[in-house]
Motif scaffolding. Structure first.
Motif, PDB file in Angstrom:
ATOM      1  N   MET A   1      37.992   5.241  22.147  1.00 35.98           N
ATOM      2  CA  MET A   1      39.114   4.847  22.970  1.00 35.98           C
ATOM      3  C   MET A   1      38.557   4.209  24.237  1.00 35.98           C
ATOM      4  O   MET A   1      37.672   4.748  24.873  1.00 35.98           O
ATOM      5  CB  MET A   1      39.943   6.096  23.303  1.00 35.98           C
ATOM      6  N   LYS A   2      39.084   3.079  24.575  1.00 38.41           N
ATOM      7  CA  LYS A   2      38.674   2.371  25.778  1.00 38.41           C
ATOM      8  C   LYS A   2      39.895   2.203  26.668  1.00 38.41           C
ATOM      9  O   LYS A   2      40.942   1.775  26.208  1.00 38.41           O
ATOM     10  CB  LYS A   2      38.080   1.024  25.411  1.00 38.41           C
ATOM     11  N   LEU A   3      39.746   2.558  27.937  1.00 41.51           N
ATOM     12  CA  LEU A   3      40.852   2.447  28.877  1.00 41.51           C
ATOM     13  C   LEU A   3      40.656   1.245  29.785  1.00 41.51           C
ATOM     14  O   LEU A   3      39.530   0.867  30.109  1.00 41.51           O
ATOM     15  CB  LEU A   3      40.960   3.702  29.734  1.00 41.51           C
ATOM     16  N   SER A   4      41.766   0.680  30.212  1.00 42.53           N
ATOM     17  CA  SER A   4      41.721  -0.425  31.161  1.00 42.53           C
ATOM     18  C   SER A   4      41.273   0.097  32.524  1.00 42.53           C
ATOM     19  O   SER A   4      41.333   1.305  32.796  1.00 42.53           O
ATOM     20  CB  SER A   4      43.100  -1.068  31.284  1.00 42.53           C
ATOM     21  N   GLN A   5      40.842  -0.814  33.382  1.00 40.46           N
ATOM     22  CA  GLN A   5      40.429  -0.425  34.727  1.00 40.46           C
ATOM     23  C   GLN A   5      41.595   0.192  35.485  1.00 40.46           C
ATOM     24  O   GLN A   5      41.426   1.125  36.257  1.00 40.46           O
ATOM     25  CB  GLN A   5      39.874  -1.639  35.486  1.00 40.46           C
ATOM     26  N   ALA A  55      48.733  17.473  40.204  1.00 34.70           N
ATOM     27  CA  ALA A  55      48.927  16.023  40.119  1.00 34.70           C
ATOM     28  C   ALA A  55      49.193  15.638  38.671  1.00 34.70           C
ATOM     29  O   ALA A  55      48.838  16.375  37.739  1.00 34.70           O
ATOM     30  CB  ALA A  55      47.693  15.287  40.633  1.00 34.70           C
ATOM     31  N   THR A  56      49.827  14.471  38.492  1.00 30.87           N
ATOM     32  CA  THR A  56      50.059  13.931  37.150  1.00 30.87           C
ATOM     33  C   THR A  56      49.816  12.434  37.163  1.00 30.87           C
ATOM     34  O   THR A  56      49.879  11.785  38.212  1.00 30.87           O
ATOM     35  CB  THR A  56      51.505  14.183  36.661  1.00 30.87           C
ATOM     36  N   ALA A  57      49.547  11.899  35.992  1.00 31.60           N
ATOM     37  CA  ALA A  57      49.408  10.449  35.800  1.00 31.60           C
ATOM     38  C   ALA A  57      49.789  10.142  34.362  1.00 31.60           C
ATOM     39  O   ALA A  57      49.577  10.964  33.470  1.00 31.60           O
ATOM     40  CB  ALA A  57      47.980   9.992  36.078  1.00 31.60           C
ATOM     41  N   THR A  58      50.355   8.963  34.133  1.00 36.07           N
ATOM     42  CA  THR A  58      50.683   8.537  32.780  1.00 36.07           C
ATOM     43  C   THR A  58      49.756   7.402  32.389  1.00 36.07           C
ATOM     44  O   THR A  58      49.673   6.382  33.081  1.00 36.07           O
ATOM     45  CB  THR A  58      52.153   8.078  32.684  1.00 36.07           C
ATOM     46  N   ILE A  59      49.055   7.601  31.278  1.00 37.14           N
ATOM     47  CA  ILE A  59      48.083   6.625  30.780  1.00 37.14           C
ATOM     48  C   ILE A  59      48.661   5.999  29.518  1.00 37.14           C
ATOM     49  O   ILE A  59      48.744   6.656  28.472  1.00 37.14           O
ATOM     50  CB  ILE A  59      46.720   7.307  30.486  1.00 37.14           C
ATOM     51  N   ASN A  60      49.049   4.745  29.608  1.00 40.68           N
ATOM     52  CA  ASN A  60      49.720   4.070  28.489  1.00 40.68           C
ATOM     53  C   ASN A  60      48.856   3.986  27.241  1.00 40.68           C
ATOM     54  O   ASN A  60      49.368   4.113  26.124  1.00 40.68           O
ATOM     55  CB  ASN A  60      50.181   2.675  28.916  1.00 40.68           C
ATOM     56  N   GLU A  61      47.550   3.778  27.391  1.00 40.48           N
ATOM     57  CA  GLU A  61      46.678   3.671  26.223  1.00 40.48           C
ATOM     58  C   GLU A  61      46.653   4.958  25.402  1.00 40.48           C
ATOM     59  O   GLU A  61      46.398   4.927  24.203  1.00 40.48           O
ATOM     60  CB  GLU A  61      45.239   3.311  26.621  1.00 40.48           C
ATOM     61  N   TRP A  62      46.898   6.088  26.038  1.00 41.59           N
ATOM     62  CA  TRP A  62      46.883   7.357  25.309  1.00 41.59           C
ATOM     63  C   TRP A  62      48.043   7.464  24.340  1.00 41.59           C
ATOM     64  O   TRP A  62      47.917   8.080  23.288  1.00 41.59           O
ATOM     65  CB  TRP A  62      46.894   8.533  26.281  1.00 41.59           C
ATOM     66  N   THR A  63      49.183   6.872  24.672  1.00 44.17           N
ATOM     67  CA  THR A  63      50.338   6.955  23.778  1.00 44.17           C
ATOM     68  C   THR A  63      50.154   6.099  22.533  1.00 44.17           C
ATOM     69  O   THR A  63      50.786   6.344  21.514  1.00 44.17           O
ATOM     70  CB  THR A  63      51.637   6.517  24.497  1.00 44.17           C
ATOM     71  N   ASN A  64      49.261   5.120  22.597  1.00 41.11           N
ATOM     72  CA  ASN A  64      49.013   4.230  21.468  1.00 41.11           C
ATOM     73  C   ASN A  64      47.805   4.647  20.635  1.00 41.11           C
ATOM     74  O   ASN A  64      47.456   3.965  19.674  1.00 41.11           O
ATOM     75  CB  ASN A  64      48.796   2.793  21.962  1.00 41.11           C
ATOM     76  N   PHE A  70      41.586  12.589  19.509  1.00 38.84           N
ATOM     77  CA  PHE A  70      42.102  12.248  20.838  1.00 38.84           C
ATOM     78  C   PHE A  70      41.495  13.123  21.924  1.00 38.84           C
ATOM     79  O   PHE A  70      41.043  12.617  22.953  1.00 38.84           O
ATOM     80  CB  PHE A  70      43.636  12.360  20.886  1.00 38.84           C
ATOM     81  N   GLN A  71      41.487  14.423  21.735  1.00 36.30           N
ATOM     82  CA  GLN A  71      41.017  15.326  22.784  1.00 36.30           C
ATOM     83  C   GLN A  71      39.537  15.095  23.104  1.00 36.30           C
ATOM     84  O   GLN A  71      39.137  15.120  24.271  1.00 36.30           O
ATOM     85  CB  GLN A  71      41.281  16.789  22.419  1.00 36.30           C
ATOM     86  N   ALA A  72      38.725  14.847  22.088  1.00 37.21           N
ATOM     87  CA  ALA A  72      37.305  14.578  22.322  1.00 37.21           C
ATOM     88  C   ALA A  72      37.125  13.278  23.106  1.00 37.21           C
ATOM     89  O   ALA A  72      36.315  13.210  24.040  1.00 37.21           O
ATOM     90  CB  ALA A  72      36.552  14.511  20.995  1.00 37.21           C
ATOM     91  N   GLU A  73      37.880  12.251  22.741  1.00 34.00           N
ATOM     92  CA  GLU A  73      37.787  10.970  23.439  1.00 34.00           C
ATOM     93  C   GLU A  73      38.310  11.086  24.871  1.00 34.00           C
ATOM     94  O   GLU A  73      37.714  10.551  25.802  1.00 34.00           O
ATOM     95  CB  GLU A  73      38.572   9.891  22.689  1.00 34.00           C
ATOM     96  N   ALA A  74      39.423  11.781  25.039  1.00 36.27           N
ATOM     97  CA  ALA A  74      39.973  11.983  26.384  1.00 36.27           C
ATOM     98  C   ALA A  74      38.984  12.780  27.233  1.00 36.27           C
ATOM     99  O   ALA A  74      38.783  12.471  28.412  1.00 36.27           O
ATOM    100  CB  ALA A  74      41.318  12.694  26.306  1.00 36.27           C
ATOM    101  N   GLY A  75      38.358  13.785  26.655  1.00 33.69           N
ATOM    102  CA  GLY A  75      37.365  14.582  27.369  1.00 33.69           C
ATOM    103  C   GLY A  75      36.178  13.755  27.812  1.00 33.69           C
ATOM    104  O   GLY A  75      35.676  13.907  28.931  1.00 33.69           O
TER     105      GLY A  75
END
Length: 147
Positions: A1-5, A55-64, A70-75
């Motif tokens: 998984m690659k996230l945008s800047q 705190a919270t944040a919504t990461i659009n790439e995670w929903t796709n 997922f958990q390993a990549e998010a970690g």
């Protein structure tokens, strides 16, 4: 998984907002700061020891994300963001008594992974640190037995 800047900045901002609550106040005893990534909503929630949201944040790439890990990549991503923040000194002026750690948790608040340990004397073992350890120990033992 690659996230945008932009998403990486959102993660950093949320973590910064969470730990910002521990700046300039009396010293706190916190053993863990919990980070929960949700693949359905794309939300990152940061909790304290008492499960109070910091705190919270919504990461659009995670929903796709469509993979099985997922958990390993998010970690991996969260660990990278935390290490970048540590290197930048973002955790230096916190009024938290060491040691404390950042941990990834699931929806039941069960620990999935230790992401970063903040302690002056302790180092978490990881794959990079352990790479080649077997060979080094074998060589040491062989050398020791030959003497």
């Amino acid at each position: 998984m690659k996230l945008s800047q932009s998403s990486l900045s959102q993660l950093e901002k949320a973590i910064g907002q969470a730990v910002g609550k521990y700046r300039g106040c009396e010293e706190n005893i916190v053993s863990d700061i919990h980070l929960q990534a949700n693949p359905v909503s794309g939300e990152l929630i940061v909790f304290d020891d008492d499960d109070a949201p910091l705190a919270t944040a919504t990461i659009n790439e995670w929903t796709n994300y469509e993979g099985d890990n997922f958990q390993a990549e998010a970690g991996r991503i969260l660990s990278s963001v935390l290490n970048t923040m540590k290197t930048a000194g973002d955790f230096d002026k916190l009024t938290l008594m060491k040691p404390y750690s950042f941990v990834q948790v699931d929806e039941d608040r069960e620990t999935i992974a230790d992401l970063l340990l903040m302690d002056d004397d302790t180092l978490l073992l990881n794959d990079e640190l352990l790479k080649g350890l077997d060979e080094e120990l074998d060589a040491f033992l062989k050398d020791l037995l030959e003497k």
